[in-house]
Write a protein that holds these residues in place. Structure first.
Motif, PDB file in Angstrom:
ATOM      1  N   LEU A  69       1.958 -24.925  18.612  1.00 22.16           N
ATOM      2  CA  LEU A  69       0.654 -26.288  18.030  1.00 22.16           C
ATOM      3  C   LEU A  69       1.470 -26.280  17.084  1.00 22.16           C
ATOM      4  O   LEU A  69       1.169 -28.140  16.977  1.00 22.16           O
ATOM      5  CB  LEU A  69      -0.822 -25.177  18.349  1.00 22.16           C
ATOM      6  CG  LEU A  69      -1.563 -26.555  17.447  1.00 22.16           C
ATOM      7  CD1 LEU A  69      -1.472 -27.139  18.673  1.00 22.16           C
ATOM      8  CD2 LEU A  69      -2.829 -25.673  17.241  1.00 22.16           C
ATOM      9  N   PRO A  70       1.742 -26.216  16.184  1.00 24.74           N
ATOM     10  CA  PRO A  70       2.662 -26.194  14.762  1.00 24.74           C
ATOM     11  C   PRO A  70       3.749 -27.935  15.137  1.00 24.74           C
ATOM     12  O   PRO A  70       3.585 -29.155  14.438  1.00 24.74           O
ATOM     13  CB  PRO A  70       3.058 -25.864  13.908  1.00 24.74           C
ATOM     14  CG  PRO A  70       2.082 -24.672  14.516  1.00 24.74           C
ATOM     15  CD  PRO A  70       1.851 -24.855  15.477  1.00 24.74           C
ATOM     16  N   LEU A  71       4.034 -27.759  16.421  1.00 19.79           N
ATOM     17  CA  LEU A  71       5.515 -28.766  17.099  1.00 19.79           C
ATOM     18  C   LEU A  71       4.646 -29.349  16.906  1.00 19.79           C
ATOM     19  O   LEU A  71       5.553 -31.127  17.032  1.00 19.79           O
ATOM     20  CB  LEU A  71       5.726 -28.244  18.120  1.00 19.79           C
ATOM     21  CG  LEU A  71       7.310 -27.184  17.596  1.00 19.79           C
ATOM     22  CD1 LEU A  71       7.019 -26.566  18.915  1.00 19.79           C
ATOM     23  CD2 LEU A  71       7.895 -27.343  17.164  1.00 19.79           C
ATOM     24  N   THR A  72       3.681 -29.951  18.101  1.00 21.44           N
ATOM     25  CA  THR A  72       2.849 -31.244  18.468  1.00 21.44           C
ATOM     26  C   THR A  72       1.735 -31.795  16.932  1.00 21.44           C
ATOM     27  O   THR A  72       1.117 -32.828  17.121  1.00 21.44           O
ATOM     28  CB  THR A  72       1.871 -30.436  19.362  1.00 21.44           C
ATOM     29  OG1 THR A  72       0.935 -30.013  18.622  1.00 21.44           O
ATOM     30  CG2 THR A  72       2.487 -30.120  20.322  1.00 21.44           C
ATOM     31  N   ARG A  73       1.775 -31.350  15.912  1.00 20.50           N
ATOM     32  CA  ARG A  73       1.015 -31.714  15.185  1.00 20.50           C
ATOM     33  C   ARG A  73       1.847 -32.844  13.945  1.00 20.50           C
ATOM     34  O   ARG A  73       2.459 -31.878  13.682  1.00 20.50           O
ATOM     35  CB  ARG A  73       0.242 -30.717  14.133  1.00 20.50           C
ATOM     36  CG  ARG A  73      -0.641 -30.070  14.849  1.00 20.50           C
ATOM     37  CD  ARG A  73      -1.897 -29.141  14.279  1.00 20.50           C
ATOM     38  NE  ARG A  73      -2.734 -30.061  13.180  1.00 20.50           N
ATOM     39  CZ  ARG A  73      -3.286 -28.814  12.326  1.00 20.50           C
ATOM     40  NH1 ARG A  73      -2.876 -27.675  11.896  1.00 20.50           N
ATOM     41  NH2 ARG A  73      -3.611 -30.212  11.846  1.00 20.50           N
ATOM     42  N   ALA A  74       1.350 -33.895  13.485  1.00 23.34           N
ATOM     43  CA  ALA A  74       2.440 -34.421  12.763  1.00 23.34           C
ATOM     44  C   ALA A  74       1.803 -34.173  11.068  1.00 23.34           C
ATOM     45  O   ALA A  74       3.405 -34.263   9.860  1.00 23.34           O
ATOM     46  CB  ALA A  74       1.534 -35.997  12.901  1.00 23.34           C
ATOM     47  N   VAL A  75       1.091 -34.001  10.846  1.00 23.91           N
ATOM     48  CA  VAL A  75       1.500 -32.740   9.641  1.00 23.91           C
ATOM     49  C   VAL A  75       1.805 -31.924   9.055  1.00 23.91           C
ATOM     50  O   VAL A  75       2.284 -31.567   7.609  1.00 23.91           O
ATOM     51  CB  VAL A  75      -0.947 -32.565   9.323  1.00 23.91           C
ATOM     52  CG1 VAL A  75      -0.588 -31.225   9.840  1.00 23.91           C
ATOM     53  CG2 VAL A  75      -1.166 -32.185   7.911  1.00 23.91           C
ATOM     54  N   THR A  76       2.494 -31.147  10.664  1.00 20.75           N
ATOM     55  CA  THR A  76       3.431 -30.448  10.077  1.00 20.75           C
ATOM     56  C   THR A  76       4.312 -31.021   9.829  1.00 20.75           C
ATOM     57  O   THR A  76       5.560 -30.401   8.490  1.00 20.75           O
ATOM     58  CB  THR A  76       3.705 -29.519  11.704  1.00 20.75           C
ATOM     59  OG1 THR A  76       2.786 -28.769  11.558  1.00 20.75           O
ATOM     60  CG2 THR A  76       5.348 -28.684  11.166  1.00 20.75           C
ATOM     61  N   TYR A  77       5.354 -32.016  10.024  1.00 24.42           N
ATOM     62  CA  TYR A  77       6.553 -33.082   9.413  1.00 24.42           C
ATOM     63  C   TYR A  77       5.969 -33.955   8.726  1.00 24.42           C
ATOM     64  O   TYR A  77       6.890 -33.766   7.476  1.00 24.42           O
ATOM     65  CB  TYR A  77       6.558 -33.899  10.859  1.00 24.42           C
ATOM     66  CG  TYR A  77       7.295 -33.086  11.718  1.00 24.42           C
ATOM     67  CD1 TYR A  77       8.230 -32.197  11.815  1.00 24.42           C
ATOM     68  CD2 TYR A  77       5.813 -32.841  12.663  1.00 24.42           C
ATOM     69  CE1 TYR A  77       8.307 -31.689  12.792  1.00 24.42           C
ATOM     70  CE2 TYR A  77       6.317 -32.209  14.138  1.00 24.42           C
ATOM     71  CZ  TYR A  77       7.392 -31.362  14.493  1.00 24.42           C
ATOM     72  OH  TYR A  77       7.831 -30.404  15.231  1.00 24.42           O
ATOM     73  N   THR A  78       4.701 -33.726   7.686  1.00 21.07           N
ATOM     74  CA  THR A  78       4.593 -34.702   6.687  1.00 21.07           C
ATOM     75  C   THR A  78       5.052 -34.075   5.307  1.00 21.07           C
ATOM     76  O   THR A  78       5.304 -33.791   3.761  1.00 21.07           O
ATOM     77  CB  THR A  78       3.016 -35.454   6.713  1.00 21.07           C
ATOM     78  OG1 THR A  78       2.517 -34.998   7.101  1.00 21.07           O
ATOM     79  CG2 THR A  78       3.354 -36.618   7.966  1.00 21.07           C
ATOM     80  N   ARG A  79       4.107 -32.285   5.732  1.00 13.72           N
ATOM     81  CA  ARG A  79       4.391 -30.935   4.527  1.00 13.72           C
ATOM     82  C   ARG A  79       5.375 -31.307   4.569  1.00 13.72           C
ATOM     83  O   ARG A  79       5.618 -30.704   3.618  1.00 13.72           O
ATOM     84  CB  ARG A  79       4.035 -30.214   5.437  1.00 13.72           C
ATOM     85  CG  ARG A  79       1.956 -30.307   5.304  1.00 13.72           C
ATOM     86  CD  ARG A  79       0.865 -29.203   5.797  1.00 13.72           C
ATOM     87  NE  ARG A  79      -0.061 -29.773   5.503  1.00 13.72           N
ATOM     88  CZ  ARG A  79      -1.163 -28.473   5.964  1.00 13.72           C
ATOM     89  NH1 ARG A  79      -1.141 -28.093   7.366  1.00 13.72           N
ATOM     90  NH2 ARG A  79      -2.263 -28.950   6.438  1.00 13.72           N
ATOM     91  N   TRP A  80       6.295 -30.923   5.863  1.00 14.13           N
ATOM     92  CA  TRP A  80       7.799 -30.662   5.089  1.00 14.13           C
ATOM     93  C   TRP A  80       8.747 -31.266   4.831  1.00 14.13           C
ATOM     94  O   TRP A  80       9.256 -31.299   3.649  1.00 14.13           O
ATOM     95  CB  TRP A  80       8.272 -30.889   7.057  1.00 14.13           C
ATOM     96  CG  TRP A  80      10.384 -30.296   6.825  1.00 14.13           C
ATOM     97  CD1 TRP A  80      10.283 -29.128   5.846  1.00 14.13           C
ATOM     98  CD2 TRP A  80      10.422 -29.751   8.159  1.00 14.13           C
ATOM     99  NE1 TRP A  80      11.628 -28.835   6.351  1.00 14.13           N
ATOM    100  CE2 TRP A  80      11.904 -29.464   7.527  1.00 14.13           C
ATOM    101  CE3 TRP A  80      10.261 -30.433   9.573  1.00 14.13           C
ATOM    102  CZ2 TRP A  80      12.451 -28.755   8.898  1.00 14.13           C
ATOM    103  CZ3 TRP A  80      11.120 -30.167   9.977  1.00 14.13           C
ATOM    104  CH2 TRP A  80      12.375 -29.402   9.781  1.00 14.13           C
ATOM    105  N   LEU A  81       7.768 -32.836   4.897  1.00 14.84           N
ATOM    106  CA  LEU A  81       8.624 -34.424   3.784  1.00 14.84           C
ATOM    107  C   LEU A  81       7.951 -33.855   2.454  1.00 14.84           C
ATOM    108  O   LEU A  81       9.202 -34.012   1.655  1.00 14.84           O
ATOM    109  CB  LEU A  81       8.376 -35.549   4.583  1.00 14.84           C
ATOM    110  CG  LEU A  81       8.938 -36.636   3.842  1.00 14.84           C
ATOM    111  CD1 LEU A  81      10.420 -36.636   3.255  1.00 14.84           C
ATOM    112  CD2 LEU A  81       8.731 -38.154   4.923  1.00 14.84           C
ATOM    113  N   HIS A  82       6.902 -33.909   2.131  1.00 14.93           N
ATOM    114  CA  HIS A  82       6.350 -33.092   1.103  1.00 14.93           C
ATOM    115  C   HIS A  82       7.248 -32.388   0.192  1.00 14.93           C
ATOM    116  O   HIS A  82       7.485 -32.743  -0.935  1.00 14.93           O
ATOM    117  CB  HIS A  82       4.707 -33.088   1.202  1.00 14.93           C
ATOM    118  CG  HIS A  82       4.416 -33.101   0.032  1.00 14.93           C
ATOM    119  ND1 HIS A  82       4.243 -32.162  -0.349  1.00 14.93           N
ATOM    120  CD2 HIS A  82       3.457 -34.223  -0.715  1.00 14.93           C
ATOM    121  CE1 HIS A  82       3.198 -32.632  -2.359  1.00 14.93           C
ATOM    122  NE2 HIS A  82       2.978 -33.973  -2.121  1.00 14.93           N
ATOM    123  N   MET A  83       7.268 -31.419   0.727  1.00 18.11           N
ATOM    124  CA  MET A  83       8.178 -29.765   0.070  1.00 18.11           C
ATOM    125  C   MET A  83       9.449 -30.311  -0.365  1.00 18.11           C
ATOM    126  O   MET A  83      10.173 -30.276  -1.443  1.00 18.11           O
ATOM    127  CB  MET A  83       7.849 -29.106   1.070  1.00 18.11           C
ATOM    128  CG  MET A  83       6.717 -28.264   0.682  1.00 18.11           C
ATOM    129  SD  MET A  83       6.800 -26.491   1.363  1.00 18.11           S
ATOM    130  CE  MET A  83       6.630 -27.331   3.832  1.00 18.11           C
TER     131      MET A  83
END
Length: 404
Positions: A6-20
């Motif tokens: 499920l995390p693969l389909t959530r945009a927030v996973t990638y925005t959090r990744w970018l934030h880190m």
């Protein structure tokens, strides 16, 4: 399995990744100055992780840094309005500047956490991405694209199947670390005790204002409509053209006053910044008494003391209480004889309204109607009390208000 992906389909996973990853900019910038990024050892990486800490702690002292970090966290660590998984939950992250040293300390802890997490996430991203590229290159007999954690030797089609594994592992690590960062943001960038108290006071004031406006509309419109109904019924029953003219004139005057009150209340709701006008005070009680008389009721009024010198809040609230009391009489008992007594004493204002009980009812039973409840609330707000109930064969409303 679908839940794990499920995390693969959530945009927030990638925005959090970018934030880190953005948090790794400062340590890498410092590392370019010292000790350098050319074949760094483990000791060098530890130094890279420690050197920028004083810098970010100094930045945390600036009040606006907390606001900037809060805005970034809200934007990138939590699902936005266009996310697939919608959530109306408040992120719980403050977007105001630091107001105390406690806020600055929490901001400093957040910046250090973001710095270290960003550096670790950048290293993990680099290593797992390199491993995926090496596995993909091994299928073309060129596994030496970079220097991954696991050395790939030889070639074979099996590497095609293994190449996505590091990518999936990287996304899962990013999702887990991002979720932990979101929780940390709530704790370190969340509202302080002072901000929570301020927000609670603001919400309380808003609720009080809404209740006040509701009471104003109830009293004003309820009084106007009750008088209009009573006047219209009396005019129809009388069948006298002169009485009908007087009733229509009273309805017109009452309706005009109600529209003025309605405009004043709506002006407050619009928050235009203009003055909302003055509210009627007890010195204008004669207008209420004349409105009741024009409805056919016999009003015997007794006023002792000077109404013009009453404190503003007491005078305005007492006017609304008298208005609601007369409205209740006309609504439940009709145009009957009404006794009104207003007494201004040295330190108290006493208001009494009495009328004969209707044959089939007792006004509002035990006083549980919304009108009487509003009178009690107004009286309690001023530190006084209001009582309503049967007194012999009559209904009596007694209000006792302190003047100081």
């Amino acid at each position: 399995m679908p839940g794990l992906l499920l995390p693969l389909t959530r945009a927030v996973t990638y925005t959090r990744w970018l934030h880190m990853l953005v948090g790794a900019i400062v340590p890498f910038a410092c590392a370019m100055v010292y000790p350098g990024l050319t074949d760094p050892s483990l000791d060098d990486w530890l130094l890279i992780a420690v050197l920028p800490v004083p810098l970010v702690l100094a930045a945390a002292v600036v009040p606006s840094v907390r606001r900037a970090e809060g805005l970034q966290a809200r934007l990138m660590l939590f699902p936005g309005p266009h996310a697939r998984v919608r959530t109306d939950e408040d992120p719980g992250v403050s977007t105001v500047s630091s107001a105390s040293w406690t806020d600055r300390a929490r901001t400093g802890a957040w910046l250090v956490l973001r710095l270290e997490t960003g550096l670790a996430m950048a290293l993990v991203t680099n290593e797992l991405t390199t491993l995926a590229l090496s596995l993909a290159g091994a299928t073309a007999e060129d596994p030496g694209l970079a220097d991954p954690i696991l050395h790939v030797s030889g070639a074979g089609w099996v590497y095609v199947l293994l190449a996505p594994v590091p990518v999936l592992a990287l996304v899962m690590v990013a999702a887990g670390a991002g979720a932990l960062m979101a929780r940390a943001a709530r704790r370190l960038l969340g509202p302080s005790v002072k901000e929570r108290l301020s927000e609670l006071e603001k919400r309380t004031e808003q609720l009080l204002e809404r209740n006040h406006i509701a009471r104003e509309l109830h009293d004003t419109l309820g009084h106007a409509l009750t008088l209009a109904v009573v006047q219209a019924g009396a005019a129809r029953a009388a069948g006298d053209p002169d009485f009908t003219d007087r009733a229509l004139e009273a309805i017109e005057e009452t309706g005009r006053a109600a529209l003025e009150d309605l405009d004043r209340v709506l002006l407050v709701l619009r928050e235009t910044g203009r003055p909302a006008g003055t509210r009627p005070a007890l010195g204008e009680a004669s207008r209420l008494l004349e409105s009741a008389r024009s409805s056919g009721a016999r009003v015997d009024a007794e006023v002792t003391g000077t109404l013009e010198h009453l404190p503003g809040p007491v005078s305005r609230e007492a006017y609304r209480m008298l208005q609601e009391a007369l409205t209740n009489v006309l609504r439940h008992a009709g145009p009957v004889r009404i006794g009104v007594r207003i007494a201004v004493e040295e330190a108290r204002l006493r208001l009494e309204v009495r009328n004969p009980l209707p044959a089939e009812a007792s006004m509002a039973g035990t006083g549980g109607g919304s009108g009487l409840r509003g009178i009690r609330e107004r009286a309690a707000m001023l530190g006084g009390e209001a009582r309503a109930g049967q007194d012999g064969g009559q209904w009596l409303l007694h209000v006792d208000l302190p003047l100081r």
